[in-house]
Write an enzyme that holds these catalytic residues in place. Structure first.
Site, PDB file in Angstrom:
ATOM      1  N   SER A 104      85.666 -35.476  33.912  1.00  8.43           N
ATOM      2  CA  SER A 104      85.932 -34.862  35.214  1.00  8.43           C
ATOM      3  C   SER A 104      85.032 -35.518  36.251  1.00  8.43           C
ATOM      4  O   SER A 104      83.999 -36.108  35.897  1.00  8.43           O
ATOM      5  CB  SER A 104      85.626 -33.356  35.138  1.00  8.43           C
ATOM      6  N   TYR A 115      79.584 -26.486  33.244  1.00  9.62           N
ATOM      7  CA  TYR A 115      80.797 -27.304  33.152  1.00  9.62           C
ATOM      8  C   TYR A 115      80.446 -28.778  33.330  1.00  9.62           C
ATOM      9  O   TYR A 115      80.903 -29.632  32.547  1.00  9.62           O
ATOM     10  CB  TYR A 115      81.808 -26.862  34.202  1.00  9.62           C
TER      11      TYR A 115
END
Length: 245
Positions: A140, A153
């Site tokens: 990501s 995350y």
């Protein structure tokens, strides 16, 4: 070339996984679909068949090394080889650290890190034997940048990048196994629906108002696969043109 390649796709029941499976099947790949929702997998496999493609599926929890090993064996027993795995399954329940959403932290670590590791571990014996293969791990932009609420995350996505680069150094030269990191920005999927922290969600929703479609990531994955075997596309960041971070 993608035609006749056997490709395992985790997180195949929706979003990036679903769009990528559909695109790769159109290019002649043989898909092995994996996710926890059997009804969605069955529906996707049928859609691929209806469009003239080939796909099988197996309900799989990526947080179980045993289930990931069984998935790889199922792919190999069916097709006699494993050319590619796309470790796509992931969760993004962003939250501020002081909220102590420990269950969500554990889920992200289990799915985003262990799930990728178990996927890598499951296919490596087959790829090492074949002296060929391609492992694609979905990271990501949060694996490059950190924002308030993204600490855990981002940590999991930084880990995906570290695992993939280590894999490249260990296996690419000696066993011709390619390793690719794909780092998407805001993509129009159900990923943000797991965010329960109301202090974080509005700012993320603002970013995702300009989200790109999942088929953009599918084309990126296909590009990496379709490069000749002596070419390794090691890392790609892909995000909306108007996304700042």
């Amino acid at each position: 070339m993608t035609k006749d390649k056997v490709i395992i796709m985790t997180g195949a029941s929706s979003g990036i996984g679903e769009e990528t499976a559909l695109l790769l099947s159109q290019k002649g790949a043989k898909l092995v679909l994996a996710a926890r929702r059997e009804d969605k997998l069955k529906e996707l496999a049928q859609k691929i068949h209806d469009q003239g493609g080939e796909a099988i599926y197996k309900t799989t929890d990526v947080t179980s090394s045993e289930e990931m090993d069984a998935l790889a064996k199922y792919a190999y027993d069916t097709y006699g080889k494993i050319d590619v795995i796309v470790n796509n399954a992931g969760l993004m329940p962003l939250s501020l650290l002081h909220k102590r959403k420990i269950k969500e932290w554990d889920q992200m670590i289990d799915v985003n890190i262990k799930g990728v590791l178990y996927g890598v571990g499951a296919v490596l014996p087959y790829m090492r034997e074949m002296k060929s293969g391609h492992i694609i791990n979905i990271s990501s932009v949060a694996g490059h940048e950190i924002a308030p609420g993204s600490s855990v995350y981002s940590a999991t996505k930084f880990a995906v990048r570290a695992i993939t680069e280590g894999l490249r150094m260990e296996e690419s030269v000696s066993n011709n196994i390619r390793a690719t990191i794909i780092s998407p920005g805001a993509v129009s999927t159900a990923l943000t629906e797991t965010i329960t922290d109301e202090d974080v969600k509005p700012s993320i929703d603002d970013v995702y108002n300009g989200a790109i479609k999942a088929d953009s990531i599918a084309r990126t994955i296909a590009f990496a696969i379709e490069e000749p075997e002596d070419v390794a596309v090691n890392e790609i960041i892909i995000r909306p043109t108007n996304q700042e971070w």
